[in-house]
Design a protein around this motif. Structure first.
Motif, PDB file in Angstrom:
ATOM      1  N   ALA A   1       0.616   5.431   3.095  1.00  0.00           N
ATOM      2  CA  ALA A   1      -0.621   4.866   3.639  1.00  0.00           C
ATOM      3  C   ALA A   1      -0.397   4.334   5.045  1.00  0.00           C
ATOM      4  O   ALA A   1      -1.240   4.526   5.938  1.00  0.00           O
ATOM      5  CB  ALA A   1      -1.140   3.754   2.729  1.00  0.00           C
TER       6      ALA A   1
ATOM      7  N   TYR B   1       0.211   7.288   7.399  1.00  0.00           N
ATOM      8  CA  TYR B   1      -1.037   8.009   7.641  1.00  0.00           C
ATOM      9  C   TYR B   1      -1.912   7.276   8.660  1.00  0.00           C
ATOM     10  O   TYR B   1      -2.469   7.890   9.578  1.00  0.00           O
ATOM     11  CB  TYR B   1      -1.797   8.204   6.334  1.00  0.00           C
ATOM     12  CG  TYR B   1      -3.099   8.952   6.514  1.00  0.00           C
ATOM     13  CD1 TYR B   1      -3.106  10.329   6.709  1.00  0.00           C
ATOM     14  CD2 TYR B   1      -4.317   8.277   6.530  1.00  0.00           C
ATOM     15  CE1 TYR B   1      -4.295  11.025   6.900  1.00  0.00           C
ATOM     16  CE2 TYR B   1      -5.514   8.963   6.720  1.00  0.00           C
ATOM     17  CZ  TYR B   1      -5.494  10.338   6.904  1.00  0.00           C
ATOM     18  OH  TYR B   1      -6.663  11.016   7.106  1.00  0.00           O
ATOM     19  N   PHE B   2      -2.021   5.962   8.507  1.00  0.00           N
ATOM     20  CA  PHE B   2      -2.848   5.196   9.437  1.00  0.00           C
ATOM     21  C   PHE B   2      -2.328   5.341  10.864  1.00  0.00           C
ATOM     22  O   PHE B   2      -3.100   5.591  11.799  1.00  0.00           O
ATOM     23  CB  PHE B   2      -2.882   3.721   9.044  1.00  0.00           C
ATOM     24  CG  PHE B   2      -3.699   2.889   9.986  1.00  0.00           C
ATOM     25  CD1 PHE B   2      -5.069   2.752   9.803  1.00  0.00           C
ATOM     26  CD2 PHE B   2      -3.111   2.253  11.073  1.00  0.00           C
ATOM     27  CE1 PHE B   2      -5.830   1.998  10.686  1.00  0.00           C
ATOM     28  CE2 PHE B   2      -3.869   1.502  11.963  1.00  0.00           C
ATOM     29  CZ  PHE B   2      -5.231   1.376  11.761  1.00  0.00           C
TER      30      PHE B   2
ATOM     31  N   THR C   1       3.483  11.454  -1.350  1.00  0.00           N
ATOM     32  CA  THR C   1       2.270  11.812  -2.097  1.00  0.00           C
ATOM     33  C   THR C   1       2.135  13.294  -2.418  1.00  0.00           C
ATOM     34  O   THR C   1       1.717  13.639  -3.535  1.00  0.00           O
ATOM     35  CB  THR C   1       1.031  11.316  -1.331  1.00  0.00           C
ATOM     36  OG1 THR C   1       1.194   9.928  -1.033  1.00  0.00           O
ATOM     37  CG2 THR C   1      -0.215  11.513  -2.157  1.00  0.00           C
TER      38      THR C   1
ATOM     39  N   TYR D   1       0.789  -1.222   0.000  1.00  0.00           N
ATOM     40  CA  TYR D   1       0.000   0.000   0.000  1.00  0.00           C
ATOM     41  C   TYR D   1       0.825   1.278   0.000  1.00  0.00           C
ATOM     42  O   TYR D   1       0.260   2.364  -0.119  1.00  0.00           O
ATOM     43  CB  TYR D   1      -0.949   0.008   1.205  1.00  0.00           C
ATOM     44  CG  TYR D   1      -1.675  -1.295   1.367  1.00  0.00           C
ATOM     45  CD1 TYR D   1      -2.544  -1.742   0.370  1.00  0.00           C
ATOM     46  CD2 TYR D   1      -1.470  -2.111   2.477  1.00  0.00           C
ATOM     47  CE1 TYR D   1      -3.202  -2.962   0.484  1.00  0.00           C
ATOM     48  CE2 TYR D   1      -2.125  -3.324   2.601  1.00  0.00           C
ATOM     49  CZ  TYR D   1      -2.981  -3.748   1.606  1.00  0.00           C
ATOM     50  OH  TYR D   1      -3.620  -4.948   1.714  1.00  0.00           O
TER      51      TYR D   1
ATOM     52  N   PHE E   1      -3.794   7.873  -5.216  1.00  0.00           N
ATOM     53  CA  PHE E   1      -4.024   6.644  -4.441  1.00  0.00           C
ATOM     54  C   PHE E   1      -5.054   5.827  -5.203  1.00  0.00           C
ATOM     55  O   PHE E   1      -6.061   6.358  -5.678  1.00  0.00           O
ATOM     56  CB  PHE E   1      -4.555   6.938  -3.030  1.00  0.00           C
ATOM     57  CG  PHE E   1      -3.500   7.395  -2.066  1.00  0.00           C
ATOM     58  CD1 PHE E   1      -2.646   6.477  -1.466  1.00  0.00           C
ATOM     59  CD2 PHE E   1      -3.352   8.734  -1.774  1.00  0.00           C
ATOM     60  CE1 PHE E   1      -1.668   6.890  -0.580  1.00  0.00           C
ATOM     61  CE2 PHE E   1      -2.382   9.161  -0.890  1.00  0.00           C
ATOM     62  CZ  PHE E   1      -1.532   8.238  -0.290  1.00  0.00           C
TER      63      PHE E   1
ATOM     64  N   ARG F   1      -9.537   3.170   6.002  1.00  0.00           N
ATOM     65  CA  ARG F   1      -8.952   4.506   6.147  1.00  0.00           C
ATOM     66  C   ARG F   1      -8.292   4.942   4.830  1.00  0.00           C
ATOM     67  O   ARG F   1      -8.390   6.106   4.420  1.00  0.00           O
ATOM     68  CB  ARG F   1      -7.940   4.505   7.286  1.00  0.00           C
ATOM     69  CG  ARG F   1      -7.287   5.829   7.589  1.00  0.00           C
ATOM     70  CD  ARG F   1      -8.270   6.864   8.071  1.00  0.00           C
ATOM     71  NE  ARG F   1      -8.581   6.782   9.475  1.00  0.00           N
ATOM     72  CZ  ARG F   1      -9.291   7.693  10.130  1.00  0.00           C
ATOM     73  NH1 ARG F   1      -9.766   8.759   9.478  1.00  0.00           N
ATOM     74  NH2 ARG F   1      -9.568   7.557  11.402  1.00  0.00           N
ATOM     75  N   ILE F   2      -7.624   4.021   4.142  1.00  0.00           N
ATOM     76  CA  ILE F   2      -7.002   4.354   2.853  1.00  0.00           C
ATOM     77  C   ILE F   2      -8.064   4.792   1.846  1.00  0.00           C
ATOM     78  O   ILE F   2      -7.936   5.835   1.190  1.00  0.00           O
ATOM     79  CB  ILE F   2      -6.197   3.153   2.305  1.00  0.00           C
ATOM     80  CG1 ILE F   2      -4.965   2.885   3.178  1.00  0.00           C
ATOM     81  CG2 ILE F   2      -5.771   3.403   0.856  1.00  0.00           C
ATOM     82  CD1 ILE F   2      -4.226   1.609   2.822  1.00  0.00           C
ATOM     83  N   ASN F   3      -9.129   3.991   1.717  1.00  0.00           N
ATOM     84  CA  ASN F   3     -10.173   4.318   0.739  1.00  0.00           C
ATOM     85  C   ASN F   3     -10.891   5.619   1.077  1.00  0.00           C
ATOM     86  O   ASN F   3     -11.115   6.469   0.207  1.00  0.00           O
ATOM     87  CB  ASN F   3     -11.194   3.184   0.655  1.00  0.00           C
ATOM     88  CG  ASN F   3     -10.794   2.107  -0.347  1.00  0.00           C
ATOM     89  OD1 ASN F   3      -9.794   2.237  -1.048  1.00  0.00           O
ATOM     90  ND2 ASN F   3     -11.564   1.040  -0.406  1.00  0.00           N
TER      91      ASN F   3
ATOM     92  N   LEU G   1      -7.572   8.771   1.932  1.00  0.00           N
ATOM     93  CA  LEU G   1      -6.512   8.997   0.949  1.00  0.00           C
ATOM     94  C   LEU G   1      -7.028   8.912  -0.485  1.00  0.00           C
ATOM     95  O   LEU G   1      -6.601   9.690  -1.345  1.00  0.00           O
ATOM     96  CB  LEU G   1      -5.378   7.994   1.178  1.00  0.00           C
ATOM     97  CG  LEU G   1      -4.696   8.096   2.555  1.00  0.00           C
ATOM     98  CD1 LEU G   1      -3.598   7.040   2.694  1.00  0.00           C
ATOM     99  CD2 LEU G   1      -4.117   9.490   2.781  1.00  0.00           C
TER     100      LEU G   1
ATOM    101  N   LEU H   1      -7.457  -0.575   5.513  1.00  0.00           N
ATOM    102  CA  LEU H   1      -7.955  -0.445   4.144  1.00  0.00           C
ATOM    103  C   LEU H   1      -9.106   0.550   4.057  1.00  0.00           C
ATOM    104  O   LEU H   1      -9.212   1.308   3.084  1.00  0.00           O
ATOM    105  CB  LEU H   1      -8.394  -1.811   3.617  1.00  0.00           C
ATOM    106  CG  LEU H   1      -7.309  -2.906   3.597  1.00  0.00           C
ATOM    107  CD1 LEU H   1      -7.876  -4.199   3.044  1.00  0.00           C
ATOM    108  CD2 LEU H   1      -6.096  -2.469   2.800  1.00  0.00           C
TER     109      LEU H   1
END
Length: 649
Positions: free
Chosen positions: A319, A322-323, A466, A315, A505, A344-346, A349, A342
């Motif tokens: 990512a 950030y988490f 990023t 990831y 992302f 939190r990423i979706n 980000l 996952l």
């Protein structure tokens, strides 16, 4: 002259058990160090490894290598983890560094000369993994109160630091300096559980193992972990060295950051040592909570490790960073699950940030042929909230970072991104384009690009890769990537080239990804089980007695000649010298060694093996080789040159 800022993580025990919980402190400190650098401060960020002690000695011995060989390998692994997560430390200290060992020896002598170290006999319960002594009343169900493992009763002569002498000063420190130890709950814990009930003097040497820094006044002892490990914060700066300029420049530390389980050592033992050395105390000690998985502290012993290398491979470093920085309430315990990561990423980000950058850059590319519109002359009412959030953002984020609250700092940045997405829905650029209102369309897209720039500038300490994707899409020059450039809205210049940002992302199919992760975990567990079976098979070979072993006559021999055996692809004929006596041995090692490679080499031979004829050649013994799982052979030989004929015992 720049303001100084010195930040440290604890130095890590090189166990090879590097999981997300291990990374938490280091990622937090890295974000703080990067933020302070962007504020213009002269930052020194320290991390490293604590490499001495009984448990290292035992682990290395069981692996058949020296302690130094063991820790060298583990340090390489840890440095790779930090590289993968883009950790920007200024120094990585190892307690096996010569400069550290020399300084620690001087520190011990300094404390001894002051009368704060004395020799006595110690008897108590010792936890090897935690390197901690406990009284019987401190044990929990007869086990270590920290890790729950078995303890062993230890009695030995040791040197002690007069920790009890500093009890009143330490109580005064915590009671009258509320900023020294944070959060508040840690102060209460140290005062009520350790200081007020009374302090015992601290064992600071051991004589039951050798892997450590020798006590300068008694070579039978090595300096125990607390003086050795804790002193790294000043030895890394050159304290008591020929060049102590960094120490004079950066000490005292602005913040020692660590997990709550080792706050006691940093808020009681370390300040007492510094008091004895007549040195200033660190300005702040912060003990954050744990990263929890499946109801237990994340650790190898719990069987619930989240591998940072594997997660980063899947990831990306941003990512994972950030988490850790956003999900966990700072100072408290936080939860980890693959689904939470996952999700939190979706949500954040991909949706809030990635789509915002992609949509805005795509609309400028489509509606203005990839040329940034000029700054609008007028600000309409529907623009004001977005602009006000953007202009006030730096101060809010800075205040939270001063309070060591990275989750809320990121939350403020995300308020800008969320508002920008709402601004798109309100202004509907596609309708403005359809209606031919180019002036208003240009103003809206400019405002969006500028909001993205301001948010991305503030994201740089947290997400290290990023933001550059956004800067590249909007052709943002370096001078507009600084904190100073975002205090006023409107820094972007019109006319620069804009290209659509691709794959900021990528959206994750969570159910599919979770299934894939479960498969990966199963494969890892299967491989681990197979490895354990192999180890078990080795262990379960028929046991022999010392009398059985004594029947073997193992000797060191020198190869004086070697040649291939005709019509035999695998065999070499070796002529060996055993202290003047020669003998011939036939060995099936030609696949791995050429004859010329062996002449002059030392080998270990079973000298009393019954002779046997191979291809018509009488072989008088067998040389020993090691074989790995792939069937590759390596000759067993002494590490140092010894006289041929020497017996192997």
């Amino acid at each position: 002259m720049k303001d100084k800022f010195y930040i440290t993580t604890p130095i890590y025990y090189p166990s090879g058990n590097w999981h997300l919980g291990t990374c938490y402190t280091t990622v937090i400190c890295d974000a703080l160090a990067r933020f302070k650098r962007m504020q213009g401060k002269d930052v020194f960020y320290l991390t490293g490894t604590d490499e001495h002690g009984q448990k290292i000695e035992k682990v290395a011995e069981s692996a058949g290598i020296t302690p130094k060989e063991y820790v060298d390998k583990q340090v390489d692994i840890l440095k790779n983890v930090w590289k993968t997560l883009n950790i920007s430390y200024d120094k990585f200290i190892r307690t096996t560094d010569k400069e550290h060992e020399e300084a620690v020896s001087k520190i011990f002598k300094k404390l001894y000369d002051k009368g704060d170290i004395y020799k006595s006999e110690y008897e108590g319960w010792y936890c090897v993994p935690c390197e901690s002594f406990w009284t019987k009343t401190q044990l929990k169900d007869g086990k270590c109160p920290d890790c729950g493992r078995d303890v062993e009763l230890t009695k030995e002569t040791s040197y002690f630091f007069r920790l009890s002498k500093y009890r009143d000063k330490l109580i005064d420190l915590l009671e009258n300096n509320p900023e020294f130890l944070q959060p508040k709950s840690r102060q209460n814990e140290m005062l009520n559980n350790f200081l007020r009930p009374g302090l015992q003097d601290l064992c600071v040497s051991r004589s039951s193992f050798k892997w450590g820094i020798p006590v300068p006044i008694d070579k039978e002892h090595v300096i125990y972990v607390w003086i050795d490990a804790l002193s790294n914060y000043i030895t890394a700066l050159g304290y008591l060295s020929d060049d102590d300029s960094k120490f004079r420049k950066y000490w005292p530390a602005d913040i020692h950051m660590m997990g709550k389980e080792i706050v006691r050592f940093h808020s009681i033992i370390w300040p007492a040592i510094l008091m004895s050395l007549d040195l200033p105390l660190p300005k702040k000690v912060y003990g954050h909570g744990w990263l929890i998985m499946d109801g237990g502290k994340m650790s190898k012993s719990k069987g619930n490790i989240a591998d940072p290398i594997e997660l980063t491979r899947r990831y990306g470093a941003d990512a994972i960073r950030y988490f850790l920085l956003r999900e966990i309430p700072f100072g408290q315990d936080g939860s980890y699950s693959n689904r939470a990561l996952l999700t939190r990423i979706n949500a954040d980000l991909v949706n809030d940030y990635g789509n915002l950058v992609s949509r805005t850059s795509a609309m400028i590319a489509q509606y203005f042929d990839g040329v940034m519109p000029t700054k609008p002359a007028d600000v309409l009412d529907e623009d004001k909230e977005l602009i006000n959030i953007a202009e006030g953002l730096y101060n809010k984020v800075a205040d939270y970072m001063d309070a060591l609250d990275a989750p809320n700092a990121l939350n403020e940045i995300w308020k800008l991104f969320i508002r920008a997405n709402k601004y798109i829905d309100e202004t509907m650029p596609w309708v403005l384009n359809k209606n031919g209102d180019k002036e208003r369309l240009g103003a809206v897209l400019y405002n969006l690009a500028e909001a993205i720039r301001i948010g991305s500038v503030l994201l740089q300490p947290y997400l290290t890769e990023t933001p550059e994707k956004a800067f590249k899409a909007f052709s943002i020059p370096d001078e507009l990537k600084t904190f100073d450039s975002i205090l006023k809205f409107g820094g972007i210049k019109g006319g620069v080239t804009v290209t659509k940002a691709e794959h900021v992302f990528d959206r994750i199919d969570i159910d599919k990804e979770l299934a894939d992760m479960d498969k990966y975990i199963e494969e890892q567990e299967k491989a681990k089980a197979e490895k354990e079976v192999k180890t078990e098979n080795v262990v379960k070979l028929d046991e022999i007695t010392i009398e059985d072993f004594a029947k073997l006559d193992l000797r060191v021999a020198e190869v004086v000649a070697a040649e291939k055996v005709e019509k035999a692809d695998k065999l070499l004929k070796l002529t060996l010298d055993l202290n003047g006596a020669t003998r011939t041995v036939v060995s099936g090692i030609s696949k791995w060694y050429a004859p010329d490679d062996l002449v002059g080499a030392s080998v270990v031979v079973v000298a009393n093996l019954k002779p046997v004829k191979l291809r018509g050649i009488e072989s008088m013994g067998m040389i020993l080789c090691a074989e790995d799982d792939d069937g590759n052979l390596s000759i067993v030989a002494p590490v140092k040159k010894v006289k041929s004929g020497s017996k192997v015992r």
